[in-house]
Each structure stands twice: as structure tokens, then as C-alpha cells.
Write a protein that holds these residues in place. Structure first.
Motif, mmCIF file in Angstrom:
data_model
loop_
_atom_site.group_PDB
_atom_site.id
_atom_site.type_symbol
_atom_site.label_atom_id
_atom_site.label_comp_id
_atom_site.label_asym_id
_atom_site.label_seq_id
_atom_site.Cartn_x
_atom_site.Cartn_y
_atom_site.Cartn_z
ATOM 1 N N LEU A 36 11.586 -1.975 -23.260
ATOM 2 C CA LEU A 36 10.857 -1.167 -22.304
ATOM 3 C C LEU A 36 11.696 -0.938 -21.052
ATOM 4 O O LEU A 36 12.475 -1.799 -20.646
ATOM 5 C CB LEU A 36 9.555 -1.864 -21.915
ATOM 6 N N ASP A 37 11.527 0.208 -20.455
ATOM 7 C CA ASP A 37 12.184 0.479 -19.185
ATOM 8 C C ASP A 37 11.511 -0.314 -18.073
ATOM 9 O O ASP A 37 10.293 -0.521 -18.073
ATOM 10 C CB ASP A 37 12.109 1.974 -18.859
ATOM 11 N N SER A 38 12.301 -0.764 -17.112
ATOM 12 C CA SER A 38 11.740 -1.410 -15.931
ATOM 13 C C SER A 38 11.041 -0.370 -15.061
ATOM 14 O O SER A 38 11.432 0.800 -15.021
ATOM 15 C CB SER A 38 12.836 -2.104 -15.123
ATOM 16 N N VAL A 39 10.012 -0.810 -14.348
ATOM 17 C CA VAL A 39 9.257 0.070 -13.465
ATOM 18 C C VAL A 39 9.491 -0.383 -12.033
ATOM 19 O O VAL A 39 9.158 -1.516 -11.664
ATOM 20 C CB VAL A 39 7.756 0.050 -13.795
ATOM 21 N N VAL A 40 10.082 0.466 -11.223
ATOM 22 C CA VAL A 40 10.363 0.153 -9.826
ATOM 23 C C VAL A 40 9.238 0.702 -8.961
ATOM 24 O O VAL A 40 8.800 1.846 -9.140
ATOM 25 C CB VAL A 40 11.714 0.745 -9.397
ATOM 26 N N VAL A 41 8.751 -0.117 -8.011
ATOM 27 C CA VAL A 41 7.661 0.286 -7.139
ATOM 28 C C VAL A 41 8.060 0.069 -5.686
ATOM 29 O O VAL A 41 9.039 -0.626 -5.383
ATOM 30 C CB VAL A 41 6.369 -0.509 -7.450
ATOM 31 N N ARG A 47 11.925 -1.175 -2.404
ATOM 32 C CA ARG A 47 11.959 -0.965 -3.846
ATOM 33 C C ARG A 47 12.192 -2.290 -4.571
ATOM 34 O O ARG A 47 13.119 -3.033 -4.249
ATOM 35 C CB ARG A 47 13.070 0.027 -4.208
ATOM 36 N N THR A 48 11.331 -2.557 -5.538
ATOM 37 C CA THR A 48 11.458 -3.780 -6.324
ATOM 38 C C THR A 48 10.801 -3.566 -7.680
ATOM 39 O O THR A 48 9.982 -2.657 -7.858
ATOM 40 C CB THR A 48 10.782 -4.965 -5.595
ATOM 41 N N GLN A 51 7.258 -6.144 -11.878
ATOM 42 C CA GLN A 51 6.974 -7.483 -12.377
ATOM 43 C C GLN A 51 7.310 -8.569 -11.363
ATOM 44 O O GLN A 51 6.941 -9.729 -11.549
ATOM 45 C CB GLN A 51 7.740 -7.735 -13.674
ATOM 46 N N ASP A 52 8.003 -8.226 -10.279
ATOM 47 C CA ASP A 52 8.361 -9.200 -9.257
ATOM 48 C C ASP A 52 7.379 -9.227 -8.093
ATOM 49 O O ASP A 52 7.522 -10.050 -7.186
ATOM 50 C CB ASP A 52 9.765 -8.916 -8.716
ATOM 51 N N VAL A 53 6.388 -8.343 -8.090
ATOM 52 C CA VAL A 53 5.406 -8.291 -7.001
ATOM 53 C C VAL A 53 4.291 -9.299 -7.286
ATOM 54 O O VAL A 53 3.712 -9.285 -8.374
ATOM 55 C CB VAL A 53 4.821 -6.878 -6.862
ATOM 56 N N PRO A 54 3.965 -10.192 -6.334
ATOM 57 C CA PRO A 54 2.960 -11.235 -6.584
ATOM 58 C C PRO A 54 1.522 -10.738 -6.452
ATOM 59 O O PRO A 54 0.704 -11.308 -5.722
ATOM 60 C CB PRO A 54 3.295 -12.283 -5.518
ATOM 61 N N SER A 55 1.190 -9.686 -7.146
ATOM 62 C CA SER A 55 -0.175 -9.176 -7.232
ATOM 63 C C SER A 55 -0.219 -8.215 -8.410
ATOM 64 O O SER A 55 0.823 -7.748 -8.893
ATOM 65 C CB SER A 55 -0.607 -8.471 -5.938
ATOM 66 N N ASN A 56 -1.426 -7.918 -8.871
ATOM 67 C CA ASN A 56 -1.573 -7.075 -10.050
ATOM 68 C C ASN A 56 -1.535 -5.603 -9.652
ATOM 69 O O ASN A 56 -2.439 -5.111 -8.968
ATOM 70 C CB ASN A 56 -2.885 -7.395 -10.768
ATOM 71 N N ASN A 337 14.734 -4.006 7.665
ATOM 72 C CA ASN A 337 14.731 -5.043 6.624
ATOM 73 C C ASN A 337 16.160 -5.437 6.276
ATOM 74 O O ASN A 337 17.115 -4.673 6.465
ATOM 75 C CB ASN A 337 13.976 -4.582 5.379
ATOM 76 N N GLY A 338 16.285 -6.653 5.750
ATOM 77 C CA GLY A 338 17.598 -7.163 5.376
ATOM 78 C C GLY A 338 17.456 -8.453 4.607
ATOM 79 O O GLY A 338 16.379 -8.802 4.111
ATOM 80 N N GLY A 339 18.575 -9.193 4.509
ATOM 81 C CA GLY A 339 18.567 -10.452 3.802
ATOM 82 C C GLY A 339 19.326 -10.387 2.497
ATOM 83 O O GLY A 339 20.117 -9.468 2.249
ATOM 84 N N SER A 340 19.047 -11.375 1.637
ATOM 85 C CA SER A 340 19.740 -11.506 0.359
ATOM 86 C C SER A 340 18.712 -11.743 -0.732
ATOM 87 O O SER A 340 17.504 -11.697 -0.494
ATOM 88 C CB SER A 340 20.718 -12.694 0.428
ATOM 89 N N ASP A 341 19.185 -12.011 -1.947
ATOM 90 C CA ASP A 341 18.270 -12.292 -3.048
ATOM 91 C C ASP A 341 17.452 -13.545 -2.783
ATOM 92 O O ASP A 341 16.328 -13.681 -3.273
ATOM 93 C CB ASP A 341 19.043 -12.450 -4.361
ATOM 94 N N GLU A 342 18.001 -14.476 -2.002
ATOM 95 C CA GLU A 342 17.295 -15.728 -1.721
ATOM 96 C C GLU A 342 16.344 -15.605 -0.532
ATOM 97 O O GLU A 342 15.367 -16.348 -0.441
ATOM 98 C CB GLU A 342 18.296 -16.858 -1.435
ATOM 99 N N PHE A 343 16.631 -14.699 0.385
ATOM 100 C CA PHE A 343 15.785 -14.567 1.569
ATOM 101 C C PHE A 343 15.775 -13.105 2.010
ATOM 102 O O PHE A 343 16.797 -12.569 2.446
ATOM 103 C CB PHE A 343 16.295 -15.461 2.702
#
Length: 689
Positions: A36-41, A47-48, A51-56, A337-343
Motif C-alpha cells: 500500500l502507498d503511504s498516506v501523508v497528512v 507533513r507526516t 500512521q504516525d499521528v497519535p489519534s484516529n 518549527n524545527g528539530g530532528s527525528d528524535e525531537f
């Protein structure tokens, strides 16, 4: 006669759609793995992956909309669990998320965002040249501010593209309905590119007026245009100027006789009208400074909505009303906005000026004696509401450990509203007057979540979030006692736990959620002894709660064959406190316009030779159409299908919606019900380059 579906129908459909997935036969080619293709929202304002957003979150992309033939919110809601739609007229749509949002409003509550801006317009669900639509459930105040206590809808439109591209689509359907759409995009030079899209729709409508013996008394016509110019000298800076314009004209003859069954027949002696327009330019600037990314979104919107409606829903000339509202809004959002994958971090500022001019007119006709009035009796209000909003908000996403992710957000909103109101009437016993009022409100909207990434592309999460609906004046009323008191904001707190995962080597996506929502300080209608025309006053006098579960799945069986399914079920959705008048206590009654459950199933199949077939079905459980639960819509099933041929740049389809020709109500007003769309068949042809 209303058709009754059986569990057997659903079982047969489910078996047809899902059997290939659970069988032992693997359709995929061993040489070419499929996924399946990933879905970016953009739900978190950056943009993320969905599946990485902590809500439905439910997302419907342009391809799915094209396959299903969906071009409005009412159709899309069938693809998302626990999303309800109250269709008030041909264009006005109220969205109910998990039982929240179905109460009567004073001024409009806008929770639909287009390209990052909440645009005040009733015809906004015309999905012209849209890339995706995101349904955000639950309290969204931390990032989106006012009027997102129930949820929000994000509409993201298409960008120009890196090469010349375009499409033309033409549809002809039942009820003499014609739809035409066209879009084109292209680079202009190394820096600039553009995209333009236009749409036209006209229809006779699907109602038959028995008084006039005509089938076009709810006819409608709409023209929509959208444009984008993008300037991008490099990968670190982008400037986008967008323009959205729309105009529609419609008759207003869509409610059957009061206290009758759901019907496509009306008896209104006044056909009425329902018109509107919008002009909305947006300027978006995005700049990458290395350590910090800056996003600026500036918007101005001018819109109008007006109607004439027959209020007695009969062939007699008893009572009717007119309403007109003008919106002018100017908004500015600035995000860092800014930061890295960890923060990751984000901070934002938001400002809004909004002016609403409204005019309500209640009039009595030649047969007014049937209601105890005299011909020519009338009452009217004219008002202006100005809103001034200043907000700050922020969010952090912190990977505490490789498998633990924390997210926190908070928003502070200050809102000031002023009211200039006056009324006039020819009735001696209705007092006239002028009101000059102002009110200030503060709101704090936090949210927090924790996610456990226990396996690759799988996570469970828990979250808590708060949202609010803005305080307001009841300025659309025509009597002084019903207007002179403002209502304060109402609040929701959403608790949610869920699972998100991709399985079977990315061939299956599965999401599940459980939720509980507290709804406090509700703005509800309480009987007033001082009102004549509508003897109810808005007050903060209600509490409610809702709870339930949601499941969503999509699977890629083989290249070109995708299956999707959803299930929403409400455990509870009722008033905890709501005394309508001295003798009517609605505590324990179900929240209106909330389906007890929703079920969706569908599949699309296309081959390299050009054959296409798609079918989807949705079941909407029982819902009540009024607060006291005296009117209800029983469960019903909608079945849609589409078959066609796609070759090279051309395509042609034959399709049908509501193939079982179910009769169902989309809303109710003073005992009269508005029927949803009946059986529709159509043909579509298109060209893409």
C-alpha cells in the motif's frame, strides 16, 4: 415504502470483498512485491505519515474520490466511521463527530479548513481539484482553536506539478443533472508554475412539488473556480498564491409535509431560494532557514448565504422566513518549527478579524389565521457581530526511547465579540429595541499523548485533548429577550486509546480506537416565557458524554485490486443534564444526528487491459433527528457501484448511487424531514494528460 436491509446482505457483500484476503491463495507476483502507498497528512500542522499521528484520522485521497464518484462531504462520510452528516439544504452541511456537534447553532460553526484556513462558507464541500480530505475526530483545540471541539475536516488541494498536466471530466446523471470539471497545471519557467480548475453543475433536483405538480422546484446551479500560482526558486523557499471562488443558486423546496414520512414529495406553496457566493484569496509563504522552518498563511474571505423558506411545509400560505448573512474574515497564521527525528517542535501565532452581518425576517401570508396571526404580520432583526481573536500555540514530539514517543501541545485563545442589533415589527405586543453589547472569553486547550512503537510499523497510543466551541450572541433571533444574553464557550475533553499498524509486508493497514468524550457547559435551547416566534433562549445549561470504538482497514490483494472496510460503534451518546423547560428533562436522551453504528465496505479492481469495477456499501445505524428523540431515522443501507474502461488517456464509466433506492432523512426542522438522495444512475467520460 422504506426498504429494510438484512444482515444477510451485508454478510454476502463482506464475503465477496474480503474472501481473497483471508484465503490461502496469494495473488501477488513473487517477482514484484506489492504494498500500500503511504498516506501523508497535515493534521499536526506539518507533513507526516498518517500512521504516525497519535489519534484516529480517516483520509480520502483524490484517487479514492475519483473511483467512488464522491464529490461532497455527505458521500465521503460513508467512508469514515462515526462521522455523521446533517444535510440542511442543497449545500449547507453540518458534520457530527462521534456524537459531538449535532446541536443547533446560532451563527455557523466552521470546522472545515481548506489549505490551512477555516473558510466560512456553506458550499465548501465541493471537492474541486482536491488532493485529499482528512477527518480529524475528537477535541482539536490545541492546534486548531475555536469551534473544533467535535473535530475538524482538512481539505488539501492540488499543486501545479512539475510538468504540464490536466484533466477534463463530464457527467450526466438522473434528474437532468450535468457536471463538468476541468483542471490544468504547468510550469511557467524555472521559478513559477500555475494550476487552474473550474467546475459547473446544474440539476433539476430530486423532489416533486405536488402543489405545482413540477419536478424542478428544487433546481440548483453552481459554478466553482480555483487557481494557484507557485513561486519556488529552490527547495528552501516557496510562495503560493491561491484563489477560490464559488457561486450557487438554488430553489429551496426540499422538506416534506410536517410530521409525515420521509418522502420525495413536497407541498410548499412557496418554492423559496437558497443562494450563496465566496471569494477567498490565500497567500502562503514557506521558508527553510536550516534550524527553523517558517510558514505564514494569510487569508481574506468574503462570503454570503441567503434563503427564503416556507415554514409551514404545506400548500397553504401561512408562514415563511428569509435570512441573509455576510461573512468578512481576515486571518494570519505564523508558524515556526524545527528539530530532528528524535525531537520536533513547533510554535505558532494566530490572529483573526471576522465580521458577520445578518438579517432575519419572519412573515405571515394570506392564510396566517391558521396560526393565530394576521396576513402581513412580520418581525425582523438586523445585526452585526465583530470578532477579534488572538492565539498562541505550540507542540513538541519527543522520542524518549527508541520505542516511546511523547507528544504535547497547548493553545491559548483570547476572543472579543461585539454585537450591534436592532429589530422591528408591526406587532404591538412584541417589544422593539437596540442592543450594543460586548463580551470577552479566554480558553486554554491542551493535549498530550504517548505512543509505544512495539514493532516495525506498529504502535499503540493513548491521548487526552481538550477543545471548545466559541461563545456567541443569539443575534439571529427577532426578539430582544432572546438576544440580550450571550452564551459562554462550551468544552469537550476526549480520551482515546488506539492501535495503528501495517501488516503482511505493507499489504494490510489496520487502525483501531476506543474513545470517551465529556461535553461540558453545552449551549442548549431553554424555554423562555418572553419569546413569541421561537420561545427558546440559548443558555449554557447542558452536559453530555459519548463513547465508542472504530475500526478501519484497507488491503492490497494484488496490483490493481484494493479492499477497504470500516466499523464505528457508539457505546453511549446521551445528555447527562438538559432541562428543556419546567416539565421536560432530556437527561438520558440520545444525542441528535448520531448514528448508533456505521459500517463501510468496498473494493476497486482495475486491470492493465483497462477494465475497471468498483462497489461500496455503507450502513448507517439508527439516529434521532431532534433532541427529545421524538423523530428518528431507522438504519439504512446505501449501495453504490461503478464499472468502466480506462485506456491511455481516456476513460468512460457507468455508475449508480443508492442502488437499493433507500428512503432516509438527512435532517428535520419543525417536524418536517428532508430526504436524502434516491437512486441515481449516470455516465462519466474523461480525458487526462
Amino acid at each position: 415504502m422504506r426498504r429494510v436491509f438484512t444482515i444477510g446482505r451485508l454478510g454476502i457483500l463482506a464475503a465477496t470483498l474480503l474472501a481473497p484476503l483471508v484465503s490461502n491463495t496469494v495473488f501477488a507476483s513473487e517477482e514484484e512485491p506489492i504494498q500500500l502507498d503511504s498516506v501523508v497528512v497535515s493534521a499536526q500542522k506539518f507533513r507526516t505519515d498518517k500512521q504516525d499521528v497519535p489519534s484516529n484520522i480517516s483520509v480520502v485521497d483524490s484517487k479514492t474520490m475519483q473511483d467512488s464518484g464522491v464529490d461532497n462531504l455527505e458521500g465521503l462520510s460513508a467512508l469514515a466511521p462515526n462521522i455523521g452528516i446533517s444535510k440542511i439544504d442543497t449545500y449547507s452541511t453540518q458534520v457530527v463527530f462521534r456524537g459531538i456537534g449535532g446541536m443547533a447553532n446560532m451563527n455557523k460553526v466552521w470546522n472545515i479548513n481548506m489549505d490551512g484556513v477555516a473558510i466560512p462558507y456553506v458550499g465548501l464541500d465541493t471537492f474541486l481539484d482536491v488532493d485529499r480530505v482528512e477527518f480529524l475526530r475528537g477535541s482539536q483545540g490545541a492546534l486548531y482553536g475555536r469551534n473544533t471541539h467535535a473535530g475538524a475536516v482538512n481539505i488539501v488541494t492540488k499543486d501545479p506539478g512539475s510538468s504540464a498536466n490536466g484533466n477534463v471530466t463530464l457527467n450526466y446523471e438522473s434528474f437532468n443533472t450535468l457536471k463538468a470539471r476541468a483542471a490544468v497545471g504547468s510550469p511557467i519557467n524555472d521559478v513559477a508554475s500555475y494550476r487552474m480548475a473550474v467546475a459547473y453543475k446544474r440539476s433539476d433536483g430530486y423532489f416533486h412539488n405536488e402543489y405545482y405538480d413540477k419536478n424542478d422546484t428544487n433546481n440548483n446551479e453552481q459554478f466553482t473556480a480555483r487557481g494557484k500560482v507557485l513561486l519556488q526558486a529552490d527547495d528552501k523557499s516557496k510562495l503560493t498564491l491561491g484563489m477560490y471562488a464559488d457561486k450557487y443558486e438554488s430553489a429551496f423546496d426540499s422538506y416534506g409535509p410536517a410530521n409525515g414520512d420521509v418522502t420525495l414529495n413536497t407541498e410548499n406553496n412557496r418554492r423559496g431560494h437558497n443562494d450563496g457566493y465566496l471569494l477567498s484569496p490565500t497567500l502562503t509563504w514557506e521558508k527553510d532557514f536550516g534550524a527553523v522552518n517558517v510558514t505564514s498563511i494569510s487569508n481574506y474571505s468574503r462570503s454570503n448565504y441567503n434563503y427564503l423558506q416556507d415554514w409551514d411545509f404545506s400548500r397553504f400560505d401561512i408562514m415563511y422566513s428569509t435570512y441573509d448573512e455576510d461573512f468578512n474574515t481576515l486571518s494570519q497564521e505564523l508558524r515556526f518549527n524545527g528539530g530532528s527525528d528524535e525531537f520536533k517542535w513547533m510554535f505558532g501565532l494566530f490572529g483573526l478579524w471576522e465580521r458577520i452581518d445578518t438579517k432575519t425576517n419572519i412573515l405571515f401570508g394570506d392564510d396566517a389565521a391558521a396560526s393565530g396571526m394576521s396576513p402581513g404580520d412580520h418581525a425582523q432583526q438586523n445585526s452585526t457581530v465583530n470578532s477579534y481573536i488572538g492565539s498562541s500555540f505550540g507542540q513538541i514530539v519527543y522520542r524518549l526511547f527508541p520505542s516511546i514517543e511523547l507528544t504535547g501541545a497547548v493553545r491559548f485563545d483570547y476572543e472579543r465579540k461585539t454585537l450591534d442589533w436592532k429589530n422591528k415589527t408591526n406587532l404591538d405586543y412584541v417589544p422593539t429595541g437596540k442592543l450594543d453589547m460586548s463580551k470577552d472569553w479566554l480558553a486554554l486547550s491542551p493535549s498530550a499523548s504517548i505512543a509505544w512503537l512495539f514493532a516495525e510499523k506498529q504502535r499503540v497510543y493513548g491521548s487526552i485533548a481538550r477543545g471548545f466551541k466559541s461563545g456567541d450572541f443569539n443575534n439571529v433571533m427577532v426578539e430582544v429577550p432572546l438576544v440580550e444574553h450571550a452564551v459562554d464557550p462550551e468544552y469537550t475533553t476526549t480520551y482515546e486509546v488506539g492501535y495503528k499498524g501495517r501488516l503482511l509486508e505493507n499489504r494490510l493497514e489496520l487502525n483501531a480506537a476506543l474513545f470517551y468524550i465529556d461535553w461540558d457547559n453545552m449551549q442548549v435551547d431553554i424555554e423562555s416565557t418572553e419569546g413569541m416566534f421561537n420561545p427558546y433562549q440559548k443558555m449554557n445549561a447542558g452536559r453530555a458524554h459519548s463513547s465508542g470504538m472504530e475500526l478501519e482497514a484497507r488491503a492490497l490483494i494484488m496490483p490493481g485490486w484494493e479492499v477497504f472496510a470500516s466499523l464505528g460503534y457508539m457505546f453511549q451518546y446521551e445528555f447527562d443534564e438538559f432541562r428543556k423547560d419546567a416539565t421536560t428533562d432530556l437527561s438520558g436522551k440520545k444525542l441528535p444526528f448520531t448514528n448508533a453504528y456505521t459500517v463501510g465496505l468496498g473494493t476497486v479492481f482495475r486491470t492493465e487491459s483497462g477494465f475497471y469495477a468498483g462497489v461500496d456499501s455503507s450502513i448507517s445505524g439508527r439516529k434521532y433527528l431532534v433532541e427529545d428523540n421524538s423523530l428518528k431515522q431507522n438504519a439504512y443501507m446505501l449501495l453504490n457501484a461503478k464499472i468502466g474502461y480506462e485506456k491511455d488517456n481516456w476513460d468512460v464509466y457507468l455508475y449508480g448511487r443508492n442502488l437499493l433506492d433507500e428512503r432516509y432523512a438527512t435532517t428535520a426542522f419543525s417536524g418536517a424531514k428532508r430526504a436524502g438522495e434516491p437512486l441515481v444512475v449516470g455516465v462519466q467520460c474523461g480525458y487526462t494528460f
